[in-house]
Scaffold this motif. Sequence first.
Motif, PDB file in Angstrom:
ATOM      1  N   PRO A   1       5.968   2.529  -0.536  1.00 48.75           N
ATOM      2  CA  PRO A   1       4.987   1.500  -0.180  1.00 48.75           C
ATOM      3  C   PRO A   1       5.216   0.950   1.228  1.00 48.75           C
ATOM      4  O   PRO A   1       6.281   1.144   1.830  1.00 48.75           O
ATOM      5  CB  PRO A   1       5.245   0.417  -1.219  1.00 48.75           C
TER       6      PRO A   1
ATOM      7  N   GLN B   1       0.842  -1.195   0.000  1.00 49.35           N
ATOM      8  CA  GLN B   1       0.000   0.000   0.000  1.00 49.35           C
ATOM      9  C   GLN B   1       0.881   1.249   0.000  1.00 49.35           C
ATOM     10  O   GLN B   1       1.873   1.336   0.709  1.00 49.35           O
ATOM     11  CB  GLN B   1      -0.911  -0.007   1.230  1.00 49.35           C
ATOM     12  N   THR B   2       0.513   2.254  -0.814  1.00 48.06           N
ATOM     13  CA  THR B   2       1.286   3.491  -0.891  1.00 48.06           C
ATOM     14  C   THR B   2       1.059   4.330   0.352  1.00 48.06           C
ATOM     15  O   THR B   2      -0.083   4.618   0.732  1.00 48.06           O
ATOM     16  CB  THR B   2       0.902   4.295  -2.135  1.00 48.06           C
TER      17      THR B   2
END
Length: 400
Positions: A179, A93-94
């Motif tokens: 990330p 996930q960023t």
Amino acid sequence: MLLRQAAPNRLSILVGCLALAACGGSDKASEKGRGQTGTPEVGYVVVQPTSVPLTTELGGRTAAFQTSEVRPQVSGLIRRRLFTEGSIVQKGQTLYEIDPRLYQASANEARAALNSAAANADATRVKADRYRPLAEMEAVAKQDYTDAAAQARQAAAAVAQSRAQLETARINLRFTKVPAPITGRIGRSLFTEGALVTASQTDPLTTISRLDPMFVDIQQSSADLLKLRRALASGGVAPSSAAVRLKLEDGSDYGQTGTVQFAEVMVNESTGTVTLRARFPNPQGMLLPGMFVRATFAQSVDNNAFLVPQAGVKRDPKGSTTVLVVSADNKAVERKVTATRVVGPNWVVTAGLKAGDKVITEGTARAKAGQPVKPVPAGAAQKFNTQPAKSGDKSAPTKN
């Protein structure tokens, strides 16, 4: 007149003598009753060797199963933060976005250089292909063909180099989106939007911790570990894989059980301890990193121990431990034993007893070492008459 006064005096003397005689007889009867106490009755248990886990309680601290410090891999200004502090984030996930314009330009430049190198490589390859048949017919010098072939190979190498540079530029461009390396609960952000970050900085942007499962690092002294290993080597003790239970800081028991994963091979020089690591499930997130806990577990099992009720074990002021054992001729014999610890209502005796011994656990206050006893199995209803026998009763105190 004198005769009348002498008669009452003689009567009084006679009554006094009778009273003294009665008192003397009563005292003799009481002494006789107290002397007929009989052989004391005691309750015993027959001990047999059994397997007893060697339970240990040690202090420890909780640690996250996985911990990742998020750091930037390229330099630039943070444009956006894309997560909520304290939430659960997923791997990949960023989390942050760094200004990508400079890296986008580098990628475009590398792509243009690759196209130029590819065009040059095509031209040099075609030229070398044309020179090959001419050189075979000696229409051109063989050296010219050799130079053309070398230029074609150099151009092909330049294409590969440009392609690698383009890939590097693309990777740096992707690094502008920072990330999450692992799945877990993310902490607070140490950098805000607009902050300048660098690829070589030591401070992390934030930290992610995976809290389910959890590790518990237990500290055991090296002396206790050596003692355990000697016991295992002697053969009387076997290793155990029993579950580990935790007691939290507020004294409550942690509902889940864990298992010991491994023990470190080095001793901490400052504390003289070895770290044992246990793994616990933590589905509700009750355990947090850094908590102090008490861990109870069995490192080994003693296969030749005896369980003796606590009522049958005595300790003197010097620390010696003894029990009373019923001999073959029904006498109480004092035996020195080694009682290491308590398990429930019993003492764990590791030395001084043998299989089949009858250990006195009831009536120990009446039994004396070296004197006869009347042994009965422990647990039988026993009620002794402690009143002295009446005058004329020749029977011993009875058991109801």
